[in-house]
Design a protein around this motif. Structure first.
Motif, PDB file in Angstrom:
ATOM      1  N   MET A   1      -1.089  31.579  30.178  1.00 18.85           N
ATOM      2  CA  MET A   1      -1.241  32.173  31.506  1.00 18.85           C
ATOM      3  C   MET A   1      -1.067  31.108  32.588  1.00 18.85           C
ATOM      4  O   MET A   1      -1.450  29.972  32.423  1.00 18.85           O
ATOM      5  N   CYS A   2      -0.476  31.502  33.670  1.00 21.94           N
ATOM      6  CA  CYS A   2      -0.214  30.580  34.760  1.00 21.94           C
ATOM      7  C   CYS A   2      -1.541  30.180  35.417  1.00 21.94           C
ATOM      8  O   CYS A   2      -2.342  31.036  35.776  1.00 21.94           O
ATOM      9  N   CYS A   7      -0.697  34.822  36.547  1.00 21.00           N
ATOM     10  CA  CYS A   7       0.204  35.886  36.129  1.00 21.00           C
ATOM     11  C   CYS A   7       0.576  35.717  34.664  1.00 21.00           C
ATOM     12  O   CYS A   7       0.718  34.622  34.174  1.00 21.00           O
ATOM     13  N   ALA A   9       2.257  38.215  31.026  1.00 23.48           N
ATOM     14  CA  ALA A   9       2.829  39.485  30.595  1.00 23.48           C
ATOM     15  C   ALA A   9       1.783  40.337  29.891  1.00 23.48           C
ATOM     16  O   ALA A   9       0.753  39.845  29.470  1.00 23.48           O
ATOM     17  N   TRP A  26      13.489  41.699  20.002  1.00 24.97           N
ATOM     18  CA  TRP A  26      13.784  40.901  18.824  1.00 24.97           C
ATOM     19  C   TRP A  26      13.418  39.477  19.117  1.00 24.97           C
ATOM     20  O   TRP A  26      13.322  39.070  20.256  1.00 24.97           O
ATOM     21  N   HIS A  27      13.162  38.725  18.082  1.00 23.31           N
ATOM     22  CA  HIS A  27      12.878  37.319  18.315  1.00 23.31           C
ATOM     23  C   HIS A  27      13.328  36.468  17.142  1.00 23.31           C
ATOM     24  O   HIS A  27      13.712  36.972  16.095  1.00 23.31           O
ATOM     25  N   VAL A  28      13.287  35.184  17.350  1.00 21.93           N
ATOM     26  CA  VAL A  28      13.850  34.253  16.384  1.00 21.93           C
ATOM     27  C   VAL A  28      12.739  33.341  15.894  1.00 21.93           C
ATOM     28  O   VAL A  28      11.987  32.789  16.678  1.00 21.93           O
ATOM     29  N   GLY A  46      -1.799  36.828  26.292  1.00 22.10           N
ATOM     30  CA  GLY A  46      -0.858  37.116  27.369  1.00 22.10           C
ATOM     31  C   GLY A  46       0.511  36.495  27.160  1.00 22.10           C
ATOM     32  O   GLY A  46       1.397  36.695  27.960  1.00 22.10           O
ATOM     33  N   LEU A  47       0.723  35.755  26.085  1.00 25.89           N
ATOM     34  CA  LEU A  47       2.026  35.149  25.868  1.00 25.89           C
ATOM     35  C   LEU A  47       2.797  36.044  24.927  1.00 25.89           C
ATOM     36  O   LEU A  47       2.438  36.218  23.782  1.00 25.89           O
ATOM     37  N   ARG A  48       3.882  36.594  25.433  1.00 28.53           N
ATOM     38  CA  ARG A  48       4.531  37.687  24.749  1.00 28.53           C
ATOM     39  C   ARG A  48       5.086  37.303  23.379  1.00 28.53           C
ATOM     40  O   ARG A  48       5.125  38.092  22.486  1.00 28.53           O
ATOM     41  N   TYR A  49       5.529  36.052  23.226  1.00 24.29           N
ATOM     42  CA  TYR A  49       6.271  35.738  22.017  1.00 24.29           C
ATOM     43  C   TYR A  49       5.478  34.959  20.997  1.00 24.29           C
ATOM     44  O   TYR A  49       6.004  34.473  20.029  1.00 24.29           O
ATOM     45  N   PRO A  51       3.491  35.148  17.966  1.00 21.04           N
ATOM     46  CA  PRO A  51       3.278  36.269  17.069  1.00 21.04           C
ATOM     47  C   PRO A  51       1.981  36.192  16.284  1.00 21.04           C
ATOM     48  O   PRO A  51       1.965  36.412  15.088  1.00 21.04           O
ATOM     49  N   ALA A  81      -1.037  29.999  17.084  1.00 22.98           N
ATOM     50  CA  ALA A  81       0.404  30.033  16.892  1.00 22.98           C
ATOM     51  C   ALA A  81       0.757  29.880  15.427  1.00 22.98           C
ATOM     52  O   ALA A  81       0.040  29.249  14.665  1.00 22.98           O
TER      53      ALA A  81
END
Lengths: 342, 113
Positions: A1-2, A7, A9, A26-28, A46-49, A51, A81
């Motif tokens: 988060m900022c 802010c 996601a 999709w992600h890599v 809040g960090l979209r990627y 997983p 992470a």
């Protein structure tokens, strides 16, 4: 988060409901596996990627050509992470990879701009004149909107999209005037983006040939960078603020087409120099138009509503022109077809 | 600020490129940030480190190429360097100067493996 504004996601709400990411994503992974899935995994902090908690398996190819599948549980998980490259699942022979340069040359905002283009296309097809209202909190945007709606709603269809971090107070105020309004809550977000507005449009379904106000989150910084597909940004500066704001927050005044100087009924009581404010704003945006208004006394509303009606008339005329051009093209094609059938 | 959303935009571009070009890791991400754009490079670095965690760009180095601002003075009609949107023309001292360059925010290239 900022840490500056918080802010992030995953917190956007439209009328209290979570925003559907729609097409999934999709992600890599670090081992090069790329795949897509529905937006099932919850936003981790809040960090979209990141997983965390993602329970999807995947297939990948090793350097020796063998392909196999396994689930994500095989990857080492630490707090927050997954490091797919560290566990046995992601082990690759050293020396098999080679660093190389890849040319990209893409605008950072290209994804937002794609959604904005789609919104703009919809506005053009429907003859909707859309305005993005931006200002500091407390400049009187919502009061100004309510009075504008009162002045115009007998003559034109109007709809409103309201953006705030929390609450639907503003949308309720607008609905009380008798026009449809939809609230977007950005959660921790500091601005509306074109994707949020696109989703709001699907729910709100503004009428053809209507005037659409999008009231952005009260913030003179972040909304400047995000195109929503609007015809114009309208910046509102009230005389209870500083006349040097256009210099302190130049990006916003540069992005705007029109500046409304609001609360001019208070000019006798404050040390606000309108001419200086206008000069400051035109230093960053020489083409900026300016109208002085008071949402309380109604001063300047003739000029402001005329500006709105002219803009809407132009947008409608453009739509008619497009429709006329399409009809001409259909007639030409039908003539061709008739000729070919003979 | 909005750098968080912009950092997510950068990451999406890197991931799109990984899908199209078939690479496993991004080691260096090179951005072009105009001096007159709405991005603060230090805030961008901070946010990018945060969003890249757990992705193919984790730990990637963010290199920022600063593109100098440029504008046309509406007073003397010269093209001049411009450090801020509200600065006077360095040639004639007049206002206003219409910004014409240095407003970009782009992902230029990547070093990948």
């Amino acid at each position: 988060m900022c840490t500056t504004c918080g802010c992030a996601a995953g917190e956007t709400r439209i009328e209290g409901e979570a925003v559907d990411a729609g097409d999934g994503h999709w992600h890599v992974h670090a081992d090069g596996t790329a795949h897509s899935h529905a937006p099932a995994h919850p936003p981790a902090g809040g960090l979209r990627y990141a997983p965390r908690g993602a329970a999807h398996g995947h297939a990948h190819r090793h350097a020796d050509g063998s392909v196999h599948t396994h689930d994500a549980a095989g990857a080492a998980a630490d707090a927050g992470a997954l490091h797919y490259g560290h566990g046995p699942a992601g082990a690759h022979a050293p020396g098999m990879t080679q660093a190389r340069m890849v040319q990209i040359e893409r605008d950072i905002l290209s994804k937002n701009d794609g959604y904005a283009d789609a919104n703009r296309k919809r506005f053009a097809e429907q003859g909707i004149f859309a305005l993005n209202l931006v200002s500091s909190p407390g400049s009187g945007k919502t009061t100004l909107l309510c009075r504008s709606i009162e002045a115009l709603r007998e003559r034109l269809p109007i709809a409103v999209v309201e953006g705030d971090q929390q609450t639907s107070y503003d949308a309720e105020r607008i609905r009380a005037t008798g026009v449809p309004a939809l609230q977007i809550n950005t959660g921790k977000g500091c601005h509306l983006d074109a994707h949020m507005v696109g989703q709001a449009l699907r729910k709100l379904a503004p009428a053809d040939d209507s005037l659409l106000f999008i009231e952005n989150v009260g913030n003179l910084v972040c909304p400047a960078a995000f195109d929503l597909g609007e015809a114009h940004k309208v910046a509102i500066l009230s005389v209870t603020e500083g006349e040097d704001k256009p210099l302190k927050y130049p990006d916003m005044f540069r992005a705007a087409t029109l500046m409304l100087i609001n609360k001019v009924d208070l000019l006798p009581y404050v040390a606000f120099d309108v001419e200086r404010a206008v000069a400051h704003a035109r230093r960053v945006n020489p083409a900026l138009q300016v109208i002085r208004v008071s949402a309380t006394s109604g001063e300047g509303f003739g000029e402001w509503t005329a500006w709105l009606e002219n803009g809407l008339a132009a947008q409608r005329a453009q739509k008619q022109e497009t429709v006329a051009a399409l009809r001409r093209r259909i007639a030409e094609l039908e003539a061709l077809l008739a000729g070919a059938a003979r | 600020m909005h750098e968080m959303a912009l950092a997510e935009g950068v990451l999406q571009i890197v991931e799109d490129a990984a899908g199209a070009q078939g690479f496993a890791r991004a080691k260096i991400v090179v951005l072009e940030i105009g001096q007159l754009s709405a991005v603060e490079p230090e805030a961008m670095r901070f946010c990018f480190d945060a969003v890249a965690r757990g992705t193919l760009a984790e730990g990637a180095q963010l290199e920022v190429i600063a593109v100098p601002g440029e504008g046309v003075c509406l007073n003397c009609h010269k093209t001049v360097p411009l450090a801020a949107l509200y600065d006077p023309c360095p040639a004639c001292g007049g206002y206003p100067v219409q910004a014409t360059g240095g407003t970009e925010m782009r992902v230029k290239e990547l070093e990948v493996e």
